[in-house]
Design a protein around this motif. Structure first.
Motif, PDB file in Angstrom:
ATOM      1  N   ILE A  45       0.866  -1.188   0.000  1.00 41.70           N
ATOM      2  CA  ILE A  45       0.000   0.000   0.000  1.00 41.70           C
ATOM      3  C   ILE A  45       0.899   1.233   0.000  1.00 41.70           C
ATOM      4  N   ASN A  46       0.878   1.977  -1.091  1.00 43.91           N
ATOM      5  CA  ASN A  46       1.679   3.199  -1.204  1.00 43.91           C
ATOM      6  C   ASN A  46       0.754   4.410  -1.212  1.00 43.91           C
ATOM      7  N   THR A  47       1.100   5.407  -0.413  1.00 45.81           N
ATOM      8  CA  THR A  47       0.285   6.622  -0.334  1.00 45.81           C
ATOM      9  C   THR A  47       1.195   7.831  -0.234  1.00 45.81           C
ATOM     10  N   ASN A  48       0.880   8.874  -0.980  1.00 47.02           N
ATOM     11  CA  ASN A  48       1.616  10.137  -0.920  1.00 47.02           C
ATOM     12  C   ASN A  48       0.765  11.189  -0.218  1.00 47.02           C
ATOM     13  N   ALA A  52       3.531  16.450   4.628  1.00 49.77           N
ATOM     14  CA  ALA A  52       3.260  15.936   5.971  1.00 49.77           C
ATOM     15  C   ALA A  52       4.534  15.345   6.577  1.00 49.77           C
ATOM     16  N   SER A  53       4.750  15.594   7.847  1.00 53.84           N
ATOM     17  CA  SER A  53       5.934  15.074   8.532  1.00 53.84           C
ATOM     18  C   SER A  53       5.762  13.576   8.784  1.00 53.84           C
ATOM     19  N   PRO A  54       6.862  12.855   9.060  1.00 55.46           N
ATOM     20  CA  PRO A  54       6.755  11.408   9.323  1.00 55.46           C
ATOM     21  C   PRO A  54       5.803  11.062  10.464  1.00 55.46           C
ATOM     22  N   GLU A  55       5.816  11.875  11.546  1.00 57.46           N
ATOM     23  CA  GLU A  55       4.937  11.587  12.673  1.00 57.46           C
ATOM     24  C   GLU A  55       3.476  11.753  12.289  1.00 57.46           C
ATOM     25  N   VAL A  56       3.181  12.796  11.526  1.00 58.69           N
ATOM     26  CA  VAL A  56       1.800  13.010  11.081  1.00 58.69           C
ATOM     27  C   VAL A  56       1.373  11.892  10.132  1.00 58.69           C
ATOM     28  N   SER A  82       7.019   5.102   7.427  1.00 61.10           N
ATOM     29  CA  SER A  82       6.453   6.443   7.299  1.00 61.10           C
ATOM     30  C   SER A  82       7.586   7.446   7.190  1.00 61.10           C
ATOM     31  N   SER A  83       7.599   8.201   6.123  1.00 63.77           N
ATOM     32  CA  SER A  83       8.613   9.232   5.931  1.00 63.77           C
ATOM     33  C   SER A  83       7.901  10.509   5.507  1.00 63.77           C
ATOM     34  N   GLU A  84       8.664  11.547   5.301  1.00 59.73           N
ATOM     35  CA  GLU A  84       8.057  12.838   4.968  1.00 59.73           C
ATOM     36  C   GLU A  84       7.289  12.742   3.655  1.00 59.73           C
ATOM     37  N   GLY A  85       5.983  12.914   3.730  1.00 61.95           N
ATOM     38  CA  GLY A  85       5.158  12.960   2.531  1.00 61.95           C
ATOM     39  C   GLY A  85       4.769  11.622   1.951  1.00 61.95           C
ATOM     40  N   SER A  86       5.137  10.499   2.572  1.00 67.26           N
ATOM     41  CA  SER A  86       4.790   9.213   1.964  1.00 67.26           C
ATOM     42  C   SER A  86       4.683   8.131   3.028  1.00 67.26           C
ATOM     43  N   SER A  87       3.885   7.121   2.696  1.00 63.82           N
ATOM     44  CA  SER A  87       3.691   5.954   3.552  1.00 63.82           C
ATOM     45  C   SER A  87       3.744   4.706   2.688  1.00 63.82           C
ATOM     46  N   GLU A  88       4.469   3.704   3.160  1.00 63.86           N
ATOM     47  CA  GLU A  88       4.541   2.423   2.444  1.00 63.86           C
ATOM     48  C   GLU A  88       4.293   1.303   3.443  1.00 63.86           C
ATOM     49  N   ILE A  89       3.291   0.482   3.153  1.00 64.81           N
ATOM     50  CA  ILE A  89       2.911  -0.629   4.026  1.00 64.81           C
ATOM     51  C   ILE A  89       2.971  -1.913   3.203  1.00 64.81           C
ATOM     52  N   THR A  90       3.662  -2.919   3.714  1.00 61.57           N
ATOM     53  CA  THR A  90       3.701  -4.230   3.062  1.00 61.57           C
ATOM     54  C   THR A  90       2.909  -5.208   3.909  1.00 61.57           C
ATOM     55  N   GLY A 739       5.781  25.009  -1.918  1.00 60.44           N
ATOM     56  CA  GLY A 739       5.481  23.593  -1.754  1.00 60.44           C
ATOM     57  C   GLY A 739       3.999  23.313  -1.849  1.00 60.44           C
ATOM     58  N   GLN A 740       3.684  22.017  -2.036  1.00 63.83           N
ATOM     59  CA  GLN A 740       2.321  21.560  -2.163  1.00 63.83           C
ATOM     60  C   GLN A 740       1.990  20.638  -1.005  1.00 63.83           C
ATOM     61  N   VAL A 741       0.780  20.760  -0.481  1.00 62.28           N
ATOM     62  CA  VAL A 741       0.329  19.853   0.575  1.00 62.28           C
ATOM     63  C   VAL A 741      -0.787  18.939   0.071  1.00 62.28           C
ATOM     64  N   SER A 742      -1.145  19.019  -1.191  1.00 66.05           N
ATOM     65  CA  SER A 742      -2.151  18.132  -1.774  1.00 66.05           C
ATOM     66  C   SER A 742      -1.840  17.961  -3.247  1.00 66.05           C
ATOM     67  N   LEU A 743      -2.385  16.909  -3.800  1.00 62.50           N
ATOM     68  CA  LEU A 743      -2.179  16.629  -5.220  1.00 62.50           C
ATOM     69  C   LEU A 743      -3.385  17.133  -6.001  1.00 62.50           C
ATOM     70  N   SER A 744      -3.612  18.451  -5.964  1.00 60.30           N
ATOM     71  CA  SER A 744      -4.770  19.048  -6.630  1.00 60.30           C
ATOM     72  C   SER A 744      -4.608  18.961  -8.140  1.00 60.30           C
ATOM     73  N   ARG A 745      -5.622  18.396  -8.795  1.00 58.26           N
ATOM     74  CA  ARG A 745      -5.565  18.227 -10.250  1.00 58.26           C
ATOM     75  C   ARG A 745      -6.880  18.654 -10.863  1.00 58.26           C
ATOM     76  N   LEU A 746      -6.765  19.048 -12.133  1.00 59.72           N
ATOM     77  CA  LEU A 746      -7.910  19.544 -12.873  1.00 59.72           C
ATOM     78  C   LEU A 746      -7.768  19.112 -14.320  1.00 59.72           C
ATOM     79  N   LYS A 747      -8.883  18.719 -14.947  1.00 58.11           N
ATOM     80  CA  LYS A 747      -8.826  18.330 -16.349  1.00 58.11           C
ATOM     81  C   LYS A 747      -8.897  19.556 -17.235  1.00 58.11           C
TER      82      LYS A 747
END
Length: 809
Positions: A45-48, A52-56, A82-90, A739-747
């Motif tokens: 499970i990968n999430t960006n 966000a800090s690792p603790e958050v 958990s690292s800055e801006g990303s989470s990886e769960i196996t 910097g960006q705190v969200s992956l805001s996208r628009l078509k």
């Protein structure tokens, strides 16, 4: 047992001609790769979550996802990072788990907690495949495109000119372009105009979110026909954003407020987050992934041939460099196995010729190897296996075992013909049936040896299962050949006079019979001496194995190349340009050293990484060591940054790879307590004079364990007194800083494009401005950020690694 009539040798010949034809066709069409294509019972499970800090990340993203994953059936183990801006769960499952249903159930569990997760995050569930076995996720061929151009120009050229032509090749599933900058639409707000119109950043964001609207309005009916009425609000170009209507806090009777009244729209590229250079020149990577089940060598050849054509069409100053080619290792490994198999086949034929004393007899027995291999290849092909290092090794291993069955059958047929004077067909029939039971029993006992391979755990099972199948298929095929092909040809050979086997008696016995008789007589007369010799052989073998056999990883080519790594660790929050300036200074120094073959650089805001390689002629000399010492001395000139220089390969470790490294993993529910125990153990280990270095943060050894960040502690009652919500405060702060705190996208024009809403001057915004920041309210007043939130600095962790919800050191 399948028994074919030996009175019909023509039928047998036709059957084996068909087997040979199908086997050759299977050999041509069977997928060829370095290692087998298999999936491991594990999901990732990968999430960006940008910014966000690792603790958050660990508290609000990783922990809820771990809890959801634990509810899935057959889960054995969960690990997270958990690292800055990303989470990886196996998530690892039991061997009996159906991975299709497991993936579906995990996706449903994640969807059920979607409202508990932070907004704008999209967890991605994917099948885990070990690095050695990756196909769909593995890069088969990779090139770099470099030159004296901007990163944006190189990326645009690769995506527009190279990628479409490479995707058109047969067997190429995906072409990924890495590096450069992604397209971004920047909405830069004018502070004075916003105040004049009573507009805040949150309202601009709401307007953009509503710009892409697809809704069903209802139905219209006319007679027996019914139509669905849909409302679509799409943007065809970024310029259309200027006409969007922004709803201010207080709607007056004046003109409407359009986006162009309060902002300037820039269709540009996102701020770079990483730089990649080769020999100081900008570079991007072009990675090709082949389709599953295709021939890796043929696909790679097609890609390289196409790249040679494209190389001639490149813009002057650009350079295409082949960085990775999986087919090269495949060719080397498979060619080596083919040569070994051919050598083994020749030796087998010569041995047969010496002991059987006839070309015809040796030819009959040796033909069983050929047909057994062809039948085994057919079974591998129709069993959806590939031809790789492991299956080739299994086939080669079965050569000697294949011959055994045929020799026993052939020898018994000839013995009955000569000793009892039976007719050719009768001798072939009775001779084959007489040894059928011991041959089948002996072959099956050999096959049974490989059954434990089915019960191996973890990735070992994936390594050795194809090998066991290849050996098993070849042995079963040898049974079929021994009971059909050998009797048929033996009967025909005997009918025409047949070859003579050295089966005399007395002094006319073959030399190997006399030799064996002598050895057996000596062993029976001196049993205790034989026992001592056997024990000595076992002990000597153990000593040789223990002293000289290399243990550890056998895959890959680690340690074969001499190179230098230079790692830059900057303070948290450093700007990309500052880190890049430091890396460029080392690039300038390396560019003046003629002995260096190539150097590459990867730069991120907080870290930099360089790799320096040398020509083959210098890999075993003292020159790389001297250059490393130069880089170490040069690193002392820079303060405020941590620079580490490492050397790897024969030049640094006397012909081997790196010195042995041992790992101790500690787990516990209290991170700080686990850290204290780990550091105490490290201090004890460092007292040993043979221990060179102990690292208590081994998961990423060039990262520091601790870092710092600025935190806003919001006073909610005071904030509510000004009529502001936390979300409105956050959106205003975000629009003022980089910097960006969200992956805001628009078509836009059918293409998903990132967008960012920023206030003018955000690039120059610093910490002192943050405390004095004036936040507009709904009433038109302004409140200082320091009045509704405490701005402080605190120590945080760079990365948080957990196993089954226990912290890991």
């Amino acid at each position: 047992m399948i028994r074919l009539s030996i009175n019909r040798p023509t039928t047998i010949a036709m059957i084996y001609i068909a087997i040979a034809a199908v086997g050759i066709a299977s050999f041509i069409d069977i997928p060829v790769e370095l290692l087998p294509d298999v999936d491991y019972p594990q999901l990732t499970i990968n999430t960006n979550w940008p910014g966000a800090s690792p603790e958050v990340v660990e508290s609000f993203l990783t922990a809820p996802l771990e809890s959801a994953a634990q509810q899935v059936r057959n889960v054995r183990k969960i690990e997270s990072e958990s690292s800055e801006g990303s989470s990886e769960i196996t998530v690892e499952f039991g061997r009996e788990a159906d991975m299709d249903f497991a993936r579906l159930e995990l996706g449903e569990r994640i969807q059920s907690i979607r409202d508990e997760l932070p907004p704008d995050v999209r967890p991605q569930v994917s099948l885990y495949v070990p690095r050695e076995f990756q196909t769909g996720a593995r890069v088969d061929v990779q090139y770099t495109l470099s030159g004296s151009y901007t990163f944006e120009h190189l990326r645009t050229y690769a995506e527009d000119e190279l990628r479409p032509q490479l995707l058109a090749l047969d067997g190429v599933e995906e072409v990924a372009v890495w590096g450069g900058a992604e397209r971004e639409i920047l909405i830069e707000l004018d502070r004075e105009r916003m105040e004049a119109f009573g507009v805040r950043p949150a309202q601009v964001i709401a307007t953009l979110n509503a710009a892409e609207l697809v809704r069903t309005a209802g139905k219209l009916q006319r007679g027996n026909t019914e139509w669905v009425v849909s409302v679509r609000n799409d943007l065809d170009a970024a310029s259309e954003m200027e006409s969007l209507i922004v709803v201010p806090d207080t709607m007056g009777t004046g003109d409407l407020v359009r986006m162009s009244d309060v902002a300037r729209i820039h269709d540009t590229t996102a701020e770079p987050q990483r730089y990649f250079r080769i020999d100081g020149r900008p570079a991007i990577a072009i990675a090709m992934v082949r389709s599953a089940g295709t021939n890796a060598v043929k696909v790679a050849d097609a890609i390289k041939s196409k790249m040679e054509q494209l190389r001639a069409e490149l813009t002057p100053g650009m350079r295409l460099t082949l960085e990775r080619d999986e087919s090269r290792d495949i060719r080397t490994q498979l060619t080596d196995l083919r040569l070994r198999a051919a050598a083994a086949a020749i030796v087998i034929f010569l041995v047969l010729l010496v002991f059987l004393g006839s070309f015809r007899t040796a030819g009959i027995v040796f033909a069983t190897v050929v047909f057994s291999v062809l039948i085994a290849i057919n079974m591998l092909y129709f069993g959806k296996f590939s031809l790789n290092v492991l299956t080739m090794a299994g086939l080669a291993m079965g050569f000697g075992l294949m011959v055994d069955n045929s020799i026993v059958v052939l020898e018994n047929i000839y013995r009955r013909r000569r000793a009892k004077g039976e007719e050719a067909h009768e001798a072939a029939d009775k001779g084959t049936r007489q040894v059928a039971l011991p041959i089948v029993t002996g072959t099956l006992t050999t096959v049974i040896v490989f059954i434990p391979f089915l019960y191996l755990q973890g990735e070992l099972r994936l390594y050795y299962l194809p090998f066991a199948y290849a050996v098993g298929f070849s042995l079963l095929a040898s049974l079929f050949v021994a009971f059909s092909f050998v009797p048929g040809l033996a009967a025909r050979a005997l009918k025409s006079g047949g070859p003579r086997l050295p089966l005399g008696n007395g002094n006319k016995q073959p030399f190997y019979v006399r030799f064996y008789r002598g050895v057996l007589s000596f062993a029976l007369l001196h049993p205790f001496l034989i026992i001592l010799m056997t024990a000595g052989a076992f002990y000597g073998s153990y000593r040789l194995f223990d002293k000289h056999v290399v243990r550890g990883a056998i895959w890959g080519r680690w340690g074969q190349e001499t190179y230098i790594q230079i790692i830059f660790n900057m303070p948290r929050g450093s700007e990309l340009d500052r880190t890049d300036e430091l890396v460029r200074s080392f690039e300038g120094k390396l560019a003046t050293i003629p002995e260096i073959e190539r150097f590459t650089a990867n730069v991120t805001p907080d870290r930099g990484y360089m790799r320096v390689t040398f020509p083959d002629s210098l890999e075993n000399t003292y020159i790389p060591v001297a250059i490393k010492e130069q880089m170490v001395a040069y690193s002392y000139l820079f303060a405020g940054a941590e620079v580490r220089v490492y050397g790897f390969g024969p030049s640094f470790y006397g012909g081997g790879s790196s010195p042995p490294t041992y790992t101790i993993k500690m787990l516990g529910y209290n991170y700080e307590k686990v850290r204290e125990i780990a550091e105490d153990l490290a201090r004890r280990l460092e007292r040993f004079n043979r221990v060179r270095e102990v690292d208590t943060n081994v998961s990423d050894w060039w990262w520091s364990d601790k870092a710092s960040e600025y935190v806003l502690n919001i006073d909610r009652p005071r904030l509510a007194g000004y009529g502001l919500s936390v979300q409105e405060l956050l959106s205003y702060v975000v629009s003022n800083v980089q910097g960006q705190v969200s992956l805001s996208r628009l078509k836009v024009g059918g293409e998903e494009v990132r967008y960012a809403v920023k206030l003018e001057g955000y690039r120059e915004f610093n910490f002192s401005n943050l405390r004095e920041l004036l936040v507009p309210t709904a009433t038109g007043e302004q409140v200082r950020l320091d009045d509704v939130a405490d701005v402080g600095r605190r120590e945080v962790l760079n990365r948080i690694v957990r196993e089954d919800q226990q912290y890991q050191r």
